[in-house]
Scaffold this motif. Structure first.
Motif, PDB file in Angstrom:
ATOM      1  N   MET A  50      42.159  21.885  -0.430  1.00 18.98           N
ATOM      2  CA  MET A  50      41.991  20.731  -1.303  1.00 18.98           C
ATOM      3  C   MET A  50      41.401  19.516  -0.587  1.00 18.98           C
ATOM      4  SD  MET A  50      42.749  21.971  -4.201  1.00 18.98           S
ATOM      5  CE  MET A  50      42.953  20.606  -5.333  1.00 18.98           C
ATOM      6  N   SER A  51      41.366  19.527   0.726  1.00 23.45           N
ATOM      7  CA  SER A  51      40.761  18.405   1.443  1.00 23.45           C
ATOM      8  C   SER A  51      39.242  18.374   1.249  1.00 23.45           C
ATOM      9  CB  SER A  51      41.101  18.462   2.928  1.00 23.45           C
ATOM     10  OG  SER A  51      40.494  19.587   3.533  1.00 23.45           O
ATOM     11  N   ASN A  52      38.659  19.478   0.787  1.00 24.45           N
ATOM     12  CA  ASN A  52      37.220  19.537   0.517  1.00 24.45           C
ATOM     13  C   ASN A  52      36.865  19.209  -0.930  1.00 24.45           C
ATOM     14  OD1 ASN A  52      36.352  20.260   3.107  1.00 24.45           O
ATOM     15  ND2 ASN A  52      36.920  22.383   2.751  1.00 24.45           N
ATOM     16  N   ILE A  53      37.862  18.991  -1.775  1.00 23.85           N
ATOM     17  CA  ILE A  53      37.618  18.732  -3.192  1.00 23.85           C
ATOM     18  C   ILE A  53      37.286  17.258  -3.394  1.00 23.85           C
ATOM     19  CG2 ILE A  53      38.634  18.769  -5.509  1.00 23.85           C
ATOM     20  CD1 ILE A  53      38.031  21.530  -4.235  1.00 23.85           C
ATOM     21  N   THR A  54      36.233  17.000  -4.161  1.00 18.95           N
ATOM     22  CA  THR A  54      35.839  15.621  -4.457  1.00 18.95           C
ATOM     23  C   THR A  54      36.020  15.265  -5.923  1.00 18.95           C
ATOM     24  OG1 THR A  54      33.528  16.272  -4.811  1.00 18.95           O
ATOM     25  CG2 THR A  54      34.155  15.567  -2.574  1.00 18.95           C
ATOM     26  N   HIS A  55      35.862  16.245  -6.827  1.00 19.62           N
ATOM     27  CA  HIS A  55      35.939  15.985  -8.260  1.00 19.62           C
ATOM     28  C   HIS A  55      36.552  17.183  -8.973  1.00 19.62           C
ATOM     29  CE1 HIS A  55      32.853  13.153  -6.949  1.00 19.62           C
ATOM     30  NE2 HIS A  55      33.184  12.440  -8.015  1.00 19.62           N
ATOM     31  N   TYR A  56      37.041  16.932 -10.163  1.00 19.34           N
ATOM     32  CA  TYR A  56      37.537  18.013 -11.018  1.00 19.34           C
ATOM     33  C   TYR A  56      37.149  17.719 -12.458  1.00 19.34           C
ATOM     34  CZ  TYR A  56      41.401  15.072 -12.656  1.00 19.34           C
ATOM     35  OH  TYR A  56      42.142  14.077 -13.222  1.00 19.34           O
ATOM     36  N   LEU A  57      37.100  18.775 -13.256  1.00 19.02           N
ATOM     37  CA  LEU A  57      36.730  18.664 -14.658  1.00 19.02           C
ATOM     38  C   LEU A  57      37.690  19.526 -15.469  1.00 19.02           C
ATOM     39  CD1 LEU A  57      33.340  18.517 -16.248  1.00 19.02           C
ATOM     40  CD2 LEU A  57      34.751  20.451 -16.915  1.00 19.02           C
ATOM     41  N   ILE A  58      38.297  18.945 -16.485  1.00 18.73           N
ATOM     42  CA  ILE A  58      39.172  19.685 -17.379  1.00 18.73           C
ATOM     43  C   ILE A  58      38.281  20.291 -18.465  1.00 18.73           C
ATOM     44  CG2 ILE A  58      41.093  19.555 -19.010  1.00 18.73           C
ATOM     45  CD1 ILE A  58      41.904  19.065 -16.071  1.00 18.73           C
ATOM     46  N   CYS A  59      38.304  21.614 -18.588  1.00 14.69           N
ATOM     47  CA  CYS A  59      37.458  22.311 -19.555  1.00 14.69           C
ATOM     48  C   CYS A  59      37.932  22.034 -20.975  1.00 14.69           C
ATOM     49  CB  CYS A  59      37.471  23.811 -19.292  1.00 14.69           C
ATOM     50  SG  CYS A  59      36.855  24.242 -17.657  1.00 14.69           S
ATOM     51  N   GLN A  60      36.982  21.920 -21.865  1.00 11.17           N
ATOM     52  CA  GLN A  60      37.261  21.676 -23.272  1.00 11.17           C
ATOM     53  C   GLN A  60      36.917  22.928 -24.083  1.00 11.17           C
ATOM     54  OE1 GLN A  60      38.609  18.700 -24.270  1.00 11.17           O
ATOM     55  NE2 GLN A  60      38.678  18.281 -22.091  1.00 11.17           N
ATOM     56  N   PRO A  61      37.610  23.151 -25.205  1.00 15.41           N
ATOM     57  CA  PRO A  61      37.275  24.293 -26.049  1.00 15.41           C
ATOM     58  C   PRO A  61      35.859  24.152 -26.606  1.00 15.41           C
ATOM     59  CG  PRO A  61      39.083  23.019 -27.007  1.00 15.41           C
ATOM     60  CD  PRO A  61      38.705  22.363 -25.721  1.00 15.41           C
ATOM     61  N   VAL A  62      35.224  25.269 -26.873  1.00 17.27           N
ATOM     62  CA  VAL A  62      33.876  25.284 -27.422  1.00 17.27           C
ATOM     63  C   VAL A  62      33.973  25.763 -28.872  1.00 17.27           C
ATOM     64  CG1 VAL A  62      31.546  26.218 -27.182  1.00 17.27           C
ATOM     65  CG2 VAL A  62      32.934  25.779 -25.147  1.00 17.27           C
ATOM     66  N   PRO A  63      33.903  24.835 -29.836  1.00 16.38           N
ATOM     67  CA  PRO A  63      34.077  25.224 -31.246  1.00 16.38           C
ATOM     68  C   PRO A  63      33.073  26.274 -31.704  1.00 16.38           C
ATOM     69  CG  PRO A  63      34.081  22.833 -31.007  1.00 16.38           C
ATOM     70  CD  PRO A  63      33.707  23.412 -29.671  1.00 16.38           C
ATOM     71  N   GLN A  64      31.829  26.222 -31.214  1.00 12.28           N
ATOM     72  CA  GLN A  64      30.826  27.196 -31.619  1.00 12.28           C
ATOM     73  C   GLN A  64      31.228  28.604 -31.200  1.00 12.28           C
ATOM     74  OE1 GLN A  64      30.266  24.445 -29.882  1.00 12.28           O
ATOM     75  NE2 GLN A  64      28.766  23.212 -30.949  1.00 12.28           N
ATOM     76  N   PHE A  65      31.862  28.740 -30.033  1.00  8.70           N
ATOM     77  CA  PHE A  65      32.318  30.044 -29.577  1.00  8.70           C
ATOM     78  C   PHE A  65      33.416  30.567 -30.496  1.00  8.70           C
ATOM     79  CE2 PHE A  65      35.385  32.598 -27.181  1.00  8.70           C
ATOM     80  CZ  PHE A  65      34.568  33.666 -26.851  1.00  8.70           C
ATOM     81  N   GLU A  66      34.362  29.708 -30.829  1.00  4.72           N
ATOM     82  CA  GLU A  66      35.446  30.114 -31.712  1.00  4.72           C
ATOM     83  C   GLU A  66      34.906  30.530 -33.072  1.00  4.72           C
ATOM     84  OE1 GLU A  66      38.218  26.888 -31.739  1.00  4.72           O
ATOM     85  OE2 GLU A  66      38.683  27.133 -29.609  1.00  4.72           O
ATOM     86  N   MET A  67      33.901  29.807 -33.582  1.00  6.89           N
ATOM     87  CA  MET A  67      33.294  30.162 -34.863  1.00  6.89           C
ATOM     88  C   MET A  67      32.597  31.512 -34.785  1.00  6.89           C
ATOM     89  SD  MET A  67      31.806  26.499 -36.248  1.00  6.89           S
ATOM     90  CE  MET A  67      30.541  27.330 -37.133  1.00  6.89           C
ATOM     91  N   SER A  68      31.882  31.773 -33.685  1.00  8.96           N
ATOM     92  CA  SER A  68      31.162  33.038 -33.563  1.00  8.96           C
ATOM     93  C   SER A  68      32.133  34.206 -33.476  1.00  8.96           C
ATOM     94  CB  SER A  68      30.213  33.020 -32.360  1.00  8.96           C
ATOM     95  OG  SER A  68      30.932  32.938 -31.162  1.00  8.96           O
ATOM     96  N   VAL A  69      33.288  34.013 -32.884  1.00 10.54           N
ATOM     97  CA  VAL A  69      34.299  35.072 -32.833  1.00 10.54           C
ATOM     98  C   VAL A  69      34.808  35.366 -34.230  1.00 10.54           C
ATOM     99  CG1 VAL A  69      36.620  35.651 -32.047  1.00 10.54           C
ATOM    100  CG2 VAL A  69      34.990  34.624 -30.458  1.00 10.54           C
ATOM    101  N   VAL A  70      35.093  34.318 -35.007  1.00  7.22           N
ATOM    102  CA  VAL A  70      35.568  34.506 -36.387  1.00  7.22           C
ATOM    103  C   VAL A  70      34.505  35.203 -37.218  1.00  7.22           C
ATOM    104  CG1 VAL A  70      36.213  33.295 -38.507  1.00  7.22           C
ATOM    105  CG2 VAL A  70      37.171  32.576 -36.312  1.00  7.22           C
TER     106      VAL A  70
END
Length: 78
Positions: A50-70
């Motif tokens: 973790m001493s090499n980590i500079t940034h992080y990103l929390i992933c968000q759901p992708v509504p288009q993916f969920e729609m394509s699955v449905v």
């Protein structure tokens, strides 16, 4: 929209990563990692320096993916 946040190692950041339903991505110091590292839960952090980590990103759901699955599921039922 997901945004990169500067990593400081605080408990709040770890809690945010722990509760991220869609996972999170870590970005490190240039050349420390060849690519960004994606995790689906916080248990994978034990193998990361973790001493090499500079940034992080929390992933968000992708509504288009969920729609394509449905849509795909509905198409199979026909």
């Amino acid at each position: 929209m997901a945004e990169w946040k500067e990593w400081n190692g605080s408990r709040e950041q770890l809690d945010e990563m722990r509760t991220a339903k869609e996972g999170f991505i870590l970005r490190g110091i240039e050349h420390a990692y060849e690519k960004e590292i994606t995790f689906h839960d916080i248990s994978g952090l034990s193998c990361v320096d973790m001493s090499n980590i500079t940034h992080y990103l929390i992933c968000q759901p992708v509504p288009q993916f969920e729609m394509s699955v449905v849509i795909g599921l509905r198409a199979q039922c026909v």
